[in-house]
Design a protein around this motif. Structure first.
Motif, PDB file in Angstrom:
ATOM      1  N   ALA A   1       1.174  -5.911  -3.440  1.00  0.00           N
ATOM      2  CA  ALA A   1       2.249  -5.834  -2.449  1.00  0.00           C
ATOM      3  C   ALA A   1       2.509  -7.194  -1.812  1.00  0.00           C
ATOM      4  O   ALA A   1       3.661  -7.591  -1.597  1.00  0.00           O
ATOM      5  CB  ALA A   1       1.893  -4.795  -1.380  1.00  0.00           C
ATOM      6  N   GLN A   2       1.433  -7.927  -1.513  1.00  0.00           N
ATOM      7  CA  GLN A   2       1.585  -9.250  -0.924  1.00  0.00           C
ATOM      8  C   GLN A   2       2.250 -10.217  -1.891  1.00  0.00           C
ATOM      9  O   GLN A   2       3.046 -11.072  -1.491  1.00  0.00           O
ATOM     10  CB  GLN A   2       0.210  -9.787  -0.496  1.00  0.00           C
ATOM     11  N   ARG A   3       1.940 -10.099  -3.159  1.00  0.00           N
ATOM     12  CA  ARG A   3       2.588 -10.945  -4.166  1.00  0.00           C
ATOM     13  C   ARG A   3       4.073 -10.602  -4.301  1.00  0.00           C
ATOM     14  O   ARG A   3       4.909 -11.490  -4.489  1.00  0.00           O
ATOM     15  CB  ARG A   3       1.879 -10.800  -5.517  1.00  0.00           C
ATOM     16  N   ILE A   4       4.382  -9.328  -4.199  1.00  0.00           N
ATOM     17  CA  ILE A   4       5.788  -8.909  -4.264  1.00  0.00           C
ATOM     18  C   ILE A   4       6.565  -9.484  -3.085  1.00  0.00           C
ATOM     19  O   ILE A   4       7.662 -10.035  -3.244  1.00  0.00           O
ATOM     20  CB  ILE A   4       5.878  -7.368  -4.282  1.00  0.00           C
ATOM     21  N   VAL A   5       6.023  -9.366  -1.888  1.00  0.00           N
ATOM     22  CA  VAL A   5       6.696  -9.856  -0.680  1.00  0.00           C
ATOM     23  C   VAL A   5       6.987 -11.348  -0.772  1.00  0.00           C
ATOM     24  O   VAL A   5       8.038 -11.820  -0.314  1.00  0.00           O
ATOM     25  CB  VAL A   5       5.830  -9.542   0.563  1.00  0.00           C
TER      26      VAL A   5
ATOM     27  N   GLY B   1     -11.067   3.535  -8.046  1.00  0.00           N
ATOM     28  CA  GLY B   1     -10.273   3.516  -6.823  1.00  0.00           C
ATOM     29  C   GLY B   1      -8.798   3.603  -7.116  1.00  0.00           C
ATOM     30  O   GLY B   1      -8.296   2.949  -8.036  1.00  0.00           O
ATOM     31  N   VAL B   2      -8.084   4.404  -6.338  1.00  0.00           N
ATOM     32  CA  VAL B   2      -6.635   4.540  -6.451  1.00  0.00           C
ATOM     33  C   VAL B   2      -6.064   4.507  -5.038  1.00  0.00           C
ATOM     34  O   VAL B   2      -6.658   5.074  -4.112  1.00  0.00           O
ATOM     35  CB  VAL B   2      -6.230   5.846  -7.156  1.00  0.00           C
ATOM     36  N   ALA B   3      -4.927   3.833  -4.856  1.00  0.00           N
ATOM     37  CA  ALA B   3      -4.356   3.725  -3.514  1.00  0.00           C
ATOM     38  C   ALA B   3      -2.859   3.535  -3.574  1.00  0.00           C
ATOM     39  O   ALA B   3      -2.301   3.094  -4.591  1.00  0.00           O
ATOM     40  CB  ALA B   3      -4.998   2.562  -2.756  1.00  0.00           C
ATOM     41  N   LEU B   4      -2.214   3.844  -2.456  1.00  0.00           N
ATOM     42  CA  LEU B   4      -0.791   3.595  -2.259  1.00  0.00           C
ATOM     43  C   LEU B   4      -0.627   2.668  -1.068  1.00  0.00           C
ATOM     44  O   LEU B   4      -1.159   2.933   0.015  1.00  0.00           O
ATOM     45  CB  LEU B   4      -0.045   4.905  -1.991  1.00  0.00           C
ATOM     46  N   VAL B   5       0.095   1.570  -1.278  1.00  0.00           N
ATOM     47  CA  VAL B   5       0.364   0.601  -0.212  1.00  0.00           C
ATOM     48  C   VAL B   5       1.860   0.350  -0.150  1.00  0.00           C
ATOM     49  O   VAL B   5       2.516   0.161  -1.183  1.00  0.00           O
ATOM     50  CB  VAL B   5      -0.379  -0.723  -0.464  1.00  0.00           C
ATOM     51  N   CYS B   6       2.393   0.356   1.046  1.00  0.00           N
ATOM     52  CA  CYS B   6       3.807   0.051   1.263  1.00  0.00           C
ATOM     53  C   CYS B   6       3.935  -1.395   1.721  1.00  0.00           C
ATOM     54  O   CYS B   6       3.166  -1.850   2.583  1.00  0.00           O
ATOM     55  CB  CYS B   6       4.390   0.989   2.314  1.00  0.00           C
ATOM     56  N   THR B   7       4.874  -2.122   1.156  1.00  0.00           N
ATOM     57  CA  THR B   7       5.034  -3.538   1.520  1.00  0.00           C
ATOM     58  C   THR B   7       5.415  -3.694   2.989  1.00  0.00           C
ATOM     59  O   THR B   7       5.172  -4.746   3.581  1.00  0.00           O
ATOM     60  CB  THR B   7       6.110  -4.198   0.642  1.00  0.00           C
ATOM     61  N   GLU B   8       6.001  -2.666   3.601  1.00  0.00           N
ATOM     62  CA  GLU B   8       6.386  -2.751   5.015  1.00  0.00           C
ATOM     63  C   GLU B   8       5.356  -2.099   5.942  1.00  0.00           C
ATOM     64  O   GLU B   8       5.054  -2.625   7.013  1.00  0.00           O
ATOM     65  CB  GLU B   8       7.743  -2.078   5.249  1.00  0.00           C
ATOM     66  N   LYS B   9       4.781  -0.982   5.522  1.00  0.00           N
ATOM     67  CA  LYS B   9       3.924  -0.198   6.415  1.00  0.00           C
ATOM     68  C   LYS B   9       2.436  -0.374   6.169  1.00  0.00           C
ATOM     69  O   LYS B   9       1.620   0.062   6.979  1.00  0.00           O
ATOM     70  CB  LYS B   9       4.284   1.289   6.297  1.00  0.00           C
ATOM     71  N   GLY B  10       2.052  -0.992   5.056  1.00  0.00           N
ATOM     72  CA  GLY B  10       0.641  -1.177   4.757  1.00  0.00           C
ATOM     73  C   GLY B  10       0.046  -0.006   3.991  1.00  0.00           C
ATOM     74  O   GLY B  10       0.735   0.682   3.233  1.00  0.00           O
ATOM     75  N   LEU B  11      -1.246   0.243   4.193  1.00  0.00           N
ATOM     76  CA  LEU B  11      -1.967   1.257   3.433  1.00  0.00           C
ATOM     77  C   LEU B  11      -1.499   2.658   3.823  1.00  0.00           C
ATOM     78  O   LEU B  11      -1.533   3.038   4.992  1.00  0.00           O
ATOM     79  CB  LEU B  11      -3.476   1.118   3.690  1.00  0.00           C
TER      80      LEU B  11
END
Length: 342
Positions: free
Chosen positions: A314-318, A14-24
């Motif tokens: 992303a959640q850990r970064i936020v 699995g590979v994905a891109l998630v934005c900390t502001e916009k989500g998946l």
């Protein structure tokens, strides 16, 4: 910030891109089910080799789908464990290599943390705190989740996980791989009331589980039927239905007990077994009666996937739980890794 996440703990790349502001933003997944079906289960060496073949094309795909390039990525995440050592090393080495070449931080994520947080990718998403029922192929646990990184174990399986009980029973019934979905499909044709099966530890007084005795009970019923030459498609369907109902009854009862013990009104279900229709229906009915809420990840995100790994990072970064200035790219993987240790 945009996070690129890799998942390769077992038999899904699995590979994905998630934005900390916009989500998946985008995600892609390749399952190895067809490859492993010939062997009746996951072959670790074959799994590792297939991850090597798939991970770069999938990375190109998610970047293209999101109309982004590697230069838009701010951090890279990967599953560090638990899982198959060789498979984990594929995702970890690709992630760390990319992070080093781009001068980005690389974030090691616990596979089960990804599952626990994945329902927050859905809409509506559960607020903290909540009780999580984690039911994947090798894990059955009840956790109290107060926030990202704040997890308390309430109960876990003492032997087989629920997913293993599905798979092992399916094998006894001569069903294909993967066994869980095959058994659930056959159960739709059966009557769960015809055959009585035990509900292990249903009244144990704690939140632990045990499913190995259920598999033994199914084996006993089959041997009895074989001795009388009474094994039929109808019997197999009834056994499948009875097995599914026994597993679901225990999961529902323990989940309600966990809510009562914690005083919480939100239950999150995560992991591959969370896609089981009977489990979803019974939990929805039971929790509605208790004026509690139940949340599931989208069906496409119930199995292992890169979205949950990128999202957990992303959640850990936020929340400031990641040192983004850390540019050390030496790494290891943890095939065995307790969630409480992160």
């Amino acid at each position: 910030m945009i996070v690129l996440g890799f998942e390769s703990s077992c038999d899904e790349t699995g590979v994905a891109l998630v934005c900390t502001e916009k989500g998946l933003l985008s995600h892609a997944l390749h399952t190895q089910v067809a490859m492993h079906a010939a062997y009746g289960g996951v072959v670790p060496e074959l799994a590792s080799r297939d991850h090597v073949r798939r991970v770069i094309p999938l990375t190109r795909q998610v970047l293209s789908d999101a109309n982004l390039s590697l230069q838009d990525v701010g951090a890279i995440a990967y599953t560090a464990g638990p899982g198959l050592a060789g498979a984990l090393l594929v995702g970890a080495s690709v992630a760390q290599s990319l992070a080093w070449s781009l001068s980005l931080p690389a974030i090691a994520i616990h596979h089960l943390e990804g599952h626990l947080l994945s329902p927050r990718l859905a809409d509506p998403r559960p607020d903290f705190p909540f009780v999580a029922l984690l039911v994947s192929g090798g894990h059955t646990q009840l956790m109290r989740v107060d926030d990202v990184g704040q997890y308390s174990l309430l109960g876990e399986t003492m032997d087989d996980a629920a997913g293993e009980a599905f798979d092992k029973t399916a094998k006894l019934l001569g069903l294909g791989y993967p066994g869980g979905p095959a058994l659930a499909k056959l159960a739709e044709q059966g009557d769960p009331t015809i055959i009585s099966l035990p509900r292990p530890m249903l009244h144990s007084g704690n939140l632990d589980f045990s499913f190995s005795g259920l598999k033994t009970a199914v084996l006993t019923r089959l041997k009895d039927a074989q001795a009388l030459s009474h094994v039929s498609e109808t019997l197999s369907a009834d056994l499948a239905a009875a097995t599914q109902e026994a597993i679901v009854d225990v999961l529902v009862a323990k989940s309600i007990a966990a809510l009562d013990q914690t005083g919480l009104k939100r239950l999150v279900v995560a992991g591959g077994v969370g896609a089981n229709r009977a489990l979803r229906q019974k939990l929805a009915v039971a929790l509605k009666k208790r004026k509690a809420e139940v949340f599931f990840p989208p069906l496409e995100l119930c199995t292992d996937n890169g979205a949950m790994i990128a999202f957990a990072a992303a959640q850990r970064i936020v929340r400031g739980l990641v040192d983004l200035s850390d540019q050390q790219h030496g790494f290891d993987v943890k095939p065995r890794w307790e969630l409480a240790a992160i």
